[in-house]
Design an enzyme around this catalytic site. Structure first.
Site, PDB file in Angstrom:
ATOM      1  N   HIS A  89       6.021   4.301   1.537  1.00 25.54           N
ATOM      2  CA  HIS A  89       5.489   4.697   2.841  1.00 25.54           C
ATOM      3  C   HIS A  89       6.115   6.026   3.242  1.00 25.54           C
ATOM      4  CE1 HIS A  89       3.109   3.464   6.361  1.00 25.54           C
ATOM      5  NE2 HIS A  89       3.974   4.154   7.073  1.00 25.54           N
ATOM      6  N   ASP A 167       2.456  -3.727  16.091  1.00 25.31           N
ATOM      7  CA  ASP A 167       2.505  -2.323  15.669  1.00 25.31           C
ATOM      8  C   ASP A 167       1.129  -1.685  15.776  1.00 25.31           C
ATOM      9  OD1 ASP A 167       3.663   0.104  14.500  1.00 25.31           O
ATOM     10  OD2 ASP A 167       2.317  -0.359  12.836  1.00 25.31           O
ATOM     11  N   ARG A 174       0.795   4.969  21.006  1.00 26.72           N
ATOM     12  CA  ARG A 174       1.686   6.124  20.791  1.00 26.72           C
ATOM     13  C   ARG A 174       0.875   7.357  20.434  1.00 26.72           C
ATOM     14  NH1 ARG A 174       4.855   4.428  16.042  1.00 26.72           N
ATOM     15  NH2 ARG A 174       5.899   6.425  16.186  1.00 26.72           N
ATOM     16  N   SER A 189       8.008   0.842  13.425  1.00 26.41           N
ATOM     17  CA  SER A 189       6.585   0.816  13.063  1.00 26.41           C
ATOM     18  C   SER A 189       6.429   0.730  11.546  1.00 26.41           C
ATOM     19  CB  SER A 189       5.927   2.094  13.597  1.00 26.41           C
ATOM     20  OG  SER A 189       4.687   2.322  12.991  1.00 26.41           O
ATOM     21  N   LYS A 193       5.492  -3.177   9.345  1.00 27.32           N
ATOM     22  CA  LYS A 193       4.312  -3.313   8.461  1.00 27.32           C
ATOM     23  C   LYS A 193       4.727  -3.580   7.028  1.00 27.32           C
ATOM     24  CE  LYS A 193       2.342   0.691   9.316  1.00 27.32           C
ATOM     25  NZ  LYS A 193       2.491   1.331  10.593  1.00 27.32           N
TER      26      LYS A 193
HETATM   27  N1  URA Z   1       4.036   5.834   9.864  1.00 31.23           N
HETATM   28  C1  URA Z   1       3.994   4.661  10.577  1.00 31.23           C
HETATM   29  O1  URA Z   1       3.529   3.647  10.070  1.00 31.23           O
HETATM   30  N2  URA Z   1       4.469   4.664  11.813  1.00 31.23           N
HETATM   31  C2  URA Z   1       4.991   5.753  12.396  1.00 31.23           C
HETATM   32  O2  URA Z   1       5.430   5.663  13.515  1.00 31.23           O
HETATM   33  C3  URA Z   1       5.039   6.955  11.669  1.00 31.23           C
HETATM   34  C4  URA Z   1       4.540   6.970  10.395  1.00 31.23           C
END
Ligand code: URA
Length: 434
Positions: A89, A167, A174, A189, A193
């Site tokens: 990620h 989230d 956000r 966040s 996930k």
């Molecule tokens: N990726 C995410 O999943 N969340 C964020 O806040 C920033 C990047």
């Protein structure tokens, strides 16, 4: 104990520490619609301005994980062996299409990637918005489909859906309330996930520079460390690369236009920075997943990564023929920015390019808004490349011509052509593990 939103907001607004119980209540109440968007927006802004302690971040993340289900693929087998579950990620960048070539490379190396991917956030693009520019491609997969694809193909790229639903709601809020650039909110966040999606190992790409949400190296390092700790605390083997995001990655920024560039990488070409970062992340993923004796670069040379990408797109309903013929949408209205003089391309400000692409229609100003698949920018000259007077430096694409002036204005002052090349920076700055 009973809570109410104004009191919780006031605690954080005044610089206090939220109790575990208050955090659990806020996340649960917001997920189930018992706190209004306006109240959550105020709390997010208070967190943005005041920050959170390590303890608050850990509890906020755990509460977001608990807001939905946590997937578990440890029972799945391929050839009688447990799957090498591993994911990646990024904290968000400009031109960051790396997931698209990376996932099939890791598939070709024998990994299994359960990738819960996101949509665009602020000035940064999202993998789902990019992949959905392939006609027919869907990221709305059932749990049964995800399990089947992991076993049969070695990957599934899906919308987080019921994973960490808190989230999903907070992320969308956000995006439209200028509260993205917050270390606690990014860390929780990303990690909620990734922990909920059922991966056993994770490699994070923590961005540094103007195109990243946190622009100093120290903040990005702290973000990476926080996320690695959160992952390990929840039983996910986690490490991070700290990578440069001063200039956009590659030569394209947008949705379909980035998919086309990703195909070039899978065909063994593509921009050097995209290839370098993709392979560095692939090597980390194979290593942390315990895949020994594999060579990610070989999968680009021998075409196996491209074969796996084709399989993945077809399995998720995408029209592979359109994809391979590069018949992907491209904005019908075009503006070209030309070089005012000859010389050498200087630095290109990633944030400005990200905002320009967002203004062209590739990102959202309202939650749930439809993005334009064909919106984007082609960068003809990367920093340090020679430039001839009058040649195109940037081409802007959109379906809505009235968007062009504001997008072009974002680029004003964001690049230069000079006599000297700009200073070079390493793309991979550091590697962080526990
Ligand atoms: N990726 C995410 O999943 N969340 C964020 O806040 C920033 C990047």
């Amino acid at each position: 104990m009973s809570f109410d939103a104004p009191t919780v907001i006031r605690v954080k607004r005044d610089g206090g520490v939220l109790s575990d119980e208050a955090i659990d209540w806020v996340i649960d109440a917001y997920t189930h619609g018992r706190i209004a968007d306006a109240q959550m927006s105020a709390l997010l802004m208070a967190i943005f301005l005041r920050g959170m302690t390590t303890g608050e971040i850990a509890r906020w993340t755990a509460a977001m994980i608990d807001s939905g289900e946590r997937l578990d693929f440890t029972d799945l087998r391929r050839d009688g062996r447990p799957l090498a579950l591993v994911d990646k990620h990024s904290t968000g960048g400009v031109g960051d299409k790396i997931t698209i070539p990376l996932v099939p490379i890791v598939m070709a190396c024998g990994g299994a990637v359960p990738q819960a991917a996101g949509r665009g956030l602020g000035h940064t693009g999202g993998t789902l918005d990019k992949l959905e520019s392939i006609p027919g491609f869907t990221a709305e997969l059932t749990k049964a489909q995800i399990r089947q694809q992991l076993c049969d193909l070695g990957a599934a790229i899906f919308a987080a859906g019921e994973l960490a639903p808190a989230d999903r709601k907070i992320y969308a809020l956000r995006d439209v309330t200028a509260t993205t650039e917050s270390l606690p909110l990014i860390a929780s966040s990303v990690m909620s996930k990734k922990i909920a999606e059922g991966t056993r190992a994770l490699v994070l790409d923590s961005k540094v520079g103007s195109g990243a949400f946190l622009d100093t190296e120290a903040e990005s390092r702290e973000l990476a460390r926080t996320m690695v700790e959160l992952g390990e605390e929840h039983g996910v083997r986690t490490r991070a690369l700290l990578t440069d995001m001063h200039a956009p990655l590659g030569r394209t920024v947008g949705n379909a236009i980035e998919v086309v560039e990703s195909l070039e990488v899978l065909e063994g070409g593509g921009p050097g920075d995209v290839v370098e970062l993709t392979l560095a992340l692939a090597r980390e993923m194979c290593d942390v997943a315990g895949l020994d004796g594999v060579d990610p670069a070989q999968t680009l040379r021998d075409g196996t990564a491209m074969d796996r990408f084709r399989d993945l797109v077809a399995a998720q309903g995408g029209d592979v023929d359109s994809l391979l013929a590069e018949r992907l949408p491209i904005g019908t209205h075009i503006e070209t920015v030309r070089a005012p003089r000859g010389g050498t391309m200087g630095d290109i400000d990633a944030m400005a390019v990200g905002l320009a692409v967002w203004r062209l229609g590739a990102g959202r100003t309202m939650p749930g808004e439809q993005v334009q698949a064909g919106a984007g920018i082609r960068i003809h000259r990367k920093p340090g490349e020679p430039v001839a007077a009058g040649e195109p430096l940037f081409t802007l694409y959109t379906d809505t011509p009235q968007r062009l002036p504001a997008a072009a204005a974002e680029l004003d002052g964001a690049w230069s052509v000079g006599d000297e090349p700009p200073p070079t920076r390493p793309l991979i700055i550091d590697r962080i593990s526990m």
